[in-house]
Design an enzyme around this catalytic site. Structure first.
Site, PDB file in Angstrom:
ATOM      1  N   ASN A 150       0.793  -1.241   0.000  1.00 11.75           N
ATOM      2  CA  ASN A 150       0.000   0.000   0.000  1.00 11.75           C
ATOM      3  C   ASN A 150       0.824   1.289   0.000  1.00 11.75           C
ATOM      4  O   ASN A 150       0.381   2.281  -0.554  1.00 11.75           O
ATOM      5  CB  ASN A 150      -1.010  -0.012   1.149  1.00 11.75           C
ATOM      6  CG  ASN A 150      -0.350  -0.029   2.492  1.00 11.75           C
ATOM      7  OD1 ASN A 150       0.605  -0.766   2.722  1.00 11.75           O
ATOM      8  ND2 ASN A 150      -0.824   0.789   3.400  1.00 11.75           N
ATOM      9  N   CYS A 282      -2.972   1.693   6.400  1.00  8.88           N
ATOM     10  CA  CYS A 282      -3.338   0.984   7.635  1.00  8.88           C
ATOM     11  C   CYS A 282      -3.988   1.933   8.634  1.00  8.88           C
ATOM     12  O   CYS A 282      -4.757   1.514   9.481  1.00  8.88           O
ATOM     13  CB  CYS A 282      -2.104   0.331   8.236  1.00  8.88           C
ATOM     14  SG  CYS A 282      -0.753   1.486   8.474  1.00  8.88           S
ATOM     15  N   GLU A 461       8.127   1.018  15.880  1.00 11.20           N
ATOM     16  CA  GLU A 461       9.169   1.528  15.006  1.00 11.20           C
ATOM     17  C   GLU A 461       9.328   3.018  15.313  1.00 11.20           C
ATOM     18  O   GLU A 461       8.458   3.620  15.928  1.00 11.20           O
ATOM     19  CB  GLU A 461       8.779   1.303  13.541  1.00 11.20           C
ATOM     20  CG  GLU A 461       8.760  -0.185  13.180  1.00 11.20           C
ATOM     21  CD  GLU A 461       8.364  -0.468  11.725  1.00 11.20           C
ATOM     22  OE1 GLU A 461       7.255  -0.088  11.336  1.00 11.20           O
ATOM     23  OE2 GLU A 461       9.181  -1.067  11.003  1.00 11.20           O
TER      24      GLU A 461
HETATM   25  P1  NDP Z   1      -0.272  -9.243   3.446  1.00 14.11           P
HETATM   26  O1  NDP Z   1      -0.259  -9.648   4.877  1.00 14.11           O
HETATM   27  O2  NDP Z   1      -1.091 -10.025   2.507  1.00 14.11           O
HETATM   28  O3  NDP Z   1       1.200  -9.227   2.843  1.00 14.11           O
HETATM   29  C1  NDP Z   1       2.267  -8.462   3.394  1.00 14.11           C
HETATM   30  C2  NDP Z   1       3.586  -9.035   2.913  1.00 14.11           C
HETATM   31  O4  NDP Z   1       3.741 -10.352   3.456  1.00 14.11           O
HETATM   32  C3  NDP Z   1       3.660  -9.217   1.405  1.00 14.11           C
HETATM   33  O5  NDP Z   1       4.981  -8.990   0.975  1.00 14.11           O
HETATM   34  C4  NDP Z   1       3.255 -10.672   1.250  1.00 14.11           C
HETATM   35  O6  NDP Z   1       3.648 -11.231   0.040  1.00 14.11           O
HETATM   36  C5  NDP Z   1       3.971 -11.286   2.435  1.00 14.11           C
HETATM   37  N1  NDP Z   1       3.443 -12.593   2.837  1.00 14.11           N
HETATM   38  C6  NDP Z   1       2.216 -13.121   2.614  1.00 14.11           C
HETATM   39  N2  NDP Z   1       2.139 -14.383   3.123  1.00 14.11           N
HETATM   40  C7  NDP Z   1       3.348 -14.637   3.683  1.00 14.11           C
HETATM   41  C8  NDP Z   1       3.903 -15.771   4.351  1.00 14.11           C
HETATM   42  N3  NDP Z   1       3.207 -16.884   4.541  1.00 14.11           N
HETATM   43  N4  NDP Z   1       5.175 -15.689   4.776  1.00 14.11           N
HETATM   44  C9  NDP Z   1       5.897 -14.573   4.585  1.00 14.11           C
HETATM   45  N5  NDP Z   1       5.444 -13.479   3.939  1.00 14.11           N
HETATM   46  C10 NDP Z   1       4.172 -13.501   3.503  1.00 14.11           C
HETATM   47  O7  NDP Z   1      -0.689  -7.703   3.443  1.00 14.11           O
HETATM   48  P2  NDP Z   1      -0.965  -6.783   2.192  1.00 14.11           P
HETATM   49  O8  NDP Z   1       0.231  -6.755   1.307  1.00 14.11           O
HETATM   50  O9  NDP Z   1      -2.294  -7.161   1.610  1.00 14.11           O
HETATM   51  O10 NDP Z   1      -1.052  -5.351   2.893  1.00 14.11           O
HETATM   52  C11 NDP Z   1      -2.200  -4.865   3.496  1.00 14.11           C
HETATM   53  C12 NDP Z   1      -2.164  -5.099   5.004  1.00 14.11           C
HETATM   54  O11 NDP Z   1      -1.009  -4.483   5.565  1.00 14.11           O
HETATM   55  C13 NDP Z   1      -3.353  -4.457   5.692  1.00 14.11           C
HETATM   56  O12 NDP Z   1      -3.866  -5.339   6.651  1.00 14.11           O
HETATM   57  C14 NDP Z   1      -2.745  -3.234   6.371  1.00 14.11           C
HETATM   58  O13 NDP Z   1      -3.445  -2.793   7.497  1.00 14.11           O
HETATM   59  C15 NDP Z   1      -1.391  -3.749   6.723  1.00 14.11           C
HETATM   60  N6  NDP Z   1      -0.485  -2.624   6.946  1.00 14.11           N
HETATM   61  C16 NDP Z   1      -0.088  -2.336   8.225  1.00 14.11           C
HETATM   62  C17 NDP Z   1       0.694  -1.216   8.479  1.00 14.11           C
HETATM   63  C18 NDP Z   1       1.145  -0.884   9.871  1.00 14.11           C
HETATM   64  O14 NDP Z   1       2.095  -0.097  10.004  1.00 14.11           O
HETATM   65  N7  NDP Z   1       0.547  -1.426  10.920  1.00 14.11           N
HETATM   66  C19 NDP Z   1       1.132  -0.317   7.386  1.00 14.11           C
HETATM   67  C20 NDP Z   1       0.643  -0.732   6.094  1.00 14.11           C
HETATM   68  C21 NDP Z   1      -0.121  -1.846   5.892  1.00 14.11           C
HETATM   69  P3  NDP Z   1       2.573 -11.260  -1.167  1.00 14.11           P
HETATM   70  O15 NDP Z   1       2.293  -9.864  -1.509  1.00 14.11           O
HETATM   71  O16 NDP Z   1       3.202 -12.004  -2.221  1.00 14.11           O
HETATM   72  O17 NDP Z   1       1.354 -11.949  -0.637  1.00 14.11           O
END
Ligand code: NDP
Length: 480
Positions: A150, A282, A461
Site C-alpha cells: 500500500n 493501515c 518503530e
Molecule cells: P499481506 O499480509 O497479505 O502481505 C504483506 C507481505 O507479506 C507481502 O509482501 C506478502 O507477500 C507477504 N506474505 C504473505 N504471506 C506470507 C507468508 N506466509 N510468509 C511470509 N510473507 C508472507 O498484506 P498486504 O500486502 O495485503 O497489505 C495490506 C495489510 O497491511 C493491511 O492489513 C494493512 O493494514 C497492513 N499494513 C499495516 C501497516 C502498519 O504499520 N501497521 C502499514 C501498512 C499496511 P505477497 O504480496 O506475495 O502476498
C-alpha cells in the site's frame, strides 16, 4: 514489450526461471513480470547478506551514514521515475507519490543516517565494588524485511534505513504487486556503490519467497508489515527459531467527533483520513462515531465532500483518488458494501457510475463510499476493509463511545475531534491504540514510537525503537 524484473542478489541483477504477471491497477493490463522466487533465491540472498555482514557491521557508523545520504540523494534525483513506478504498481495518484511517499522515503534514509551518529552507550561506575558497567549496542546479522503493497517505497525504506544504519545487512521481500518500485530502489543501491550483499531484493509471493525468509536459520530478525492473519502465521513459523520479530499489522481505526468541534476544520481532514490513497492505508479512519446532536449535519456535509472527490487516471493531477491495487481487492472492498446494503444499511454515496477514459476502462476504480444506519456488529464496522469505504454512526456519551471504539481486536490508531482539553486527555488515554490523533491525522515525527496495540502489532518503530530492534545491547561488567 513487457519489462521482466530480476532479483538483486550479491550486488548483481539475476534472472529467475519463473515469473508472475504484475498488473497496472489503472489499466488492468500486465505492466511487468516479476520473479517468482523461492527457497533457492532466498538461500543465495541470505548467504550473500551473511558474508557482507562481516564487513558492513564493522564499517564505522559515519561511513554507513554516508551511504544512506547518497541513497536519499539518488532517490530524490529520480523522484519522478519513482512516483510513476509507485502509481503503476499500486494505482495511487502520481501527485500523491511525488509529494508525500517519495519525499518521506528520502527522509527515512536521512533521518536514520543522522540518528545513528548520536547513539550513546550507558556507563556506570560501581564505587564500592570497584567496577565499571557499560553497554555496547551491536548489529545482529541478516534482517529479513517483508513489506506490503500500500505504501510501496515508504514502508520498505522505513525498514531498510534503520537496519543498514545499525550495521545489519538485509534481504527484502516486497509485495509481489509492487516490485517495480523495489526494483528501482535496487538500482539506486547499485548506482551508489553500496557494497555487494548489504541490501538484497528477492521478489515473489509470500508463501514461497516470504516464508523461505521467515524460516531461514541464518536470518535472526524479521520485520514484517502486513495483514493480521499473515502476521500471526509468520509469528508461528518464526517461533521455533526464537527470532526477533517486529509486526506492524492491520487496523480498523475509529474517528470520534464530539459536539464542540469546528466542522469546517474537521470534515476536510476526516475526508482525507478516510479516502487518501483510496483508503489503502493501515491508518485510514473507517468507522466514524459522531455525537448525536451534530450527526445529521455531519453526515450531510461529509457526504457532499466525499461526492466531490474526483476518481480516475492516477497520472491526471486533477484526480484525488486513483485505482485500487487489484481486481481481487476491488471485489473484496465492494463485497463489504453489498453486504452492508443487504443488512439494511444506507449507502449514502459511492454507487454512482464513473466516467473513465478508454485506457482506464478495465482499471480497478471505485468511488468514495459512505455507509450509515449500520449496526456495530456488521462486517463493514468490525473488519478491515482497506478501501475507500467509511461507516458513520451516532453516539450519545463519552463512556459509550470509548467502549464502542475499543470493542474490536484491532488497536492501531484513532482520531479524536474536540475543543475540550480535559476530554482530549481523558479519551486519548482510554483508547486501546498505538497512536491517537487529536484534531488532526497523520501528523507524526519519526522520533516518536509508532505501532499497534492488540492484534494490530507487536513492537514499535521510530527513532529508538527501530535502532533497538536492529541491534543487540550487551552489558559489559569490568572489575578495576
Ligand atoms: P499481506 O499480509 O497479505 O502481505 C504483506 C507481505 O507479506 C507481502 O509482501 C506478502 O507477500 C507477504 N506474505 C504473505 N504471506 C506470507 C507468508 N506466509 N510468509 C511470509 N510473507 C508472507 O498484506 P498486504 O500486502 O495485503 O497489505 C495490506 C495489510 O497491511 C493491511 O492489513 C494493512 O493494514 C497492513 N499494513 C499495516 C501497516 C502498519 O504499520 N501497521 C502499514 C501498512 C499496511 P505477497 O504480496 O506475495 O502476498
Amino acid at each position: 514489450m513487457i519489462e521482466v524484473l530480476q532479483n538483486y542478489i550479491d550486488g548483481q541483477f539475476v534472472s529467475c526461471s519463473n515469473h508472475i504477471d504484475s498488473y497496472n491497477p489503472a489499466t488492468g493490463e500486465v505492466h511487468v513480470k516479476v520473479p517468482d522466487s523461492g527457497q533457492d533465491e532466498v538461500d543465495k540472498a541470505v548467504k550473500s547478506a551473511k558474508e557482507a555482514f562481516v564487513k558492513w557491521s564493522r564499517t564505522p557508523a559515519k561511513e554507513r551514514a554516508k551511504y544512506l545520504h547518497k541513497i536519499a540523494d539518488a532517490i530524490e534525483t529520480r523522484l519522478e521515475e519513482f512516483a510513476v513506478a509507485e502509481s503503476r504498481d499500486q494505482g495511487k495518484p502520481v501527485w500523491l507519490a511525488r509529494s508525500v511517499d517519495i519525499p518521506r522515503a528520502c527522509l527515512n534514509f536521512r533521518f536514520f543516517a543522522t540518528a545513528i551518529l548520536h547513539q550513546i552507550n550507558m556507563s556506570t561506575v560501581l564505587e564500592e565494588a570497584a567496577a565499571t558497567n557499560y553497554t555496547h549496542q551491536a548489529p545482529i546479522g541478516v534482517a529479513g524485511l517483508i513489506s506490503p503493497w500500500n505504501l510501496p517505497l515508504y514502508l520498505l525504506t522505513f525498514k531498510i534505513a534503520p537496519a543498514l544504519a545499525a550495521g545489519d545487512t538485509v534481504v527484502c521481500k516486497p509485495s509481489e504487486m509492487t516490485s517495480l518500485t523495489a526494483h528501482l530502489l535496487a538500482g539506486v543501491m547499485n548506482d551508489v556503490g553500496l557494497p555487494k550483499g548489504v541490501c538484497n531484493m528477492v521478489y515473489g509471493v509470500g508463501p514461497h519467497a516470504g516464508e523461505a525468509l521467515v524460516t531461514h536459520p541464518d536470518v535472526p530478525l524479521i520485520s514484517f508489515t502486513g495483514g493480521t492473519v499473515t502476521g500471526a502465521h509468520i509469528s508461528a513459523k518464526a517461533a521455533p527459531f526464537c527470532k526477533r520479530l517486529s509486526l506492524e499489522l492491520g487496523g480498523k481505526n475509529a474517528g470520534i467527533v464530539f459536539e464542540d468541534v469546528d466542522l469546517d476544520k474537521c470534515i476536510p481532514t476526516m475526508i482525507r483520513s478516510s479516502f487518501a490513497n483510496q483508503g489503502e492505508i493501515c491508518l485510514t479512519t473507517s468507522r466514524i462515531y459522531v455525537h448525536r446532536s451534530i450527526y445529521d449535519d455531519y453526515v450531510k456535509r461529509f457526504v457532499e465532500a466525499a461526492k466531490n472527490l474526483t476518481v480516475g487516471d492516477p497520472s491526471d493531477s486533477n484526480n484525488k483518488m486513483g485505482a485500487l491495487v487489484s481486481k481481487e481487492h476491488l471485489a473484496k472492498v465492494t463485497g463489504y458494501v453489498e453486504k452492508a446494503e443487504k443488512e439494511g444499511a444506507t449507502i449514502c454515496c459511492g454507487k454512482e457510475p464513473l466516467s473513465l477514459p478508454d485506457r482506464n476502462k478495465n482499471g480497478y476504480f471505485m468511488r468514495p463510499t459512505v455507509i450509515t444506519n449500520i449496526k456495530d456488529d456488521s462486517p463493514a464496522m468490525t473488519e478491515e476493509i482497506f478501501g475507500p469505504v467509511v461507516c458513520i454512526t451516532p453516539f450519545d456519551s463519552e463512556d459509550e463511545v470509548i467502549c464502542r471504539a475499543n470493542s474490536l481486536p484491532y488497536g492501531l490508531a484513532a482520531c479524536v475531534w474536540t475543543e475540550s482539553s480535559g476530554r482530549t486527555h481523558r479519551v486519548s488515554q482510554q483508547l486501546d491504540v498505538g497512536t491517537v490523533w487529536v484534531n488532526c491525522w497523520m501528523v507524526r515525527d519519526l522520533n516518536v514510537p509508532f505501532g499497534g496495540a492488540k492484534k494490530s502489532g507487536i513492537g514499535r518503530e521510530g527513532l529508538h525503537d527501530s535502532l533497538n530492534f536492529y541491534t543487540e545491547v550487551k552489558t559489559i561488567c569490568i572489575k578495576h
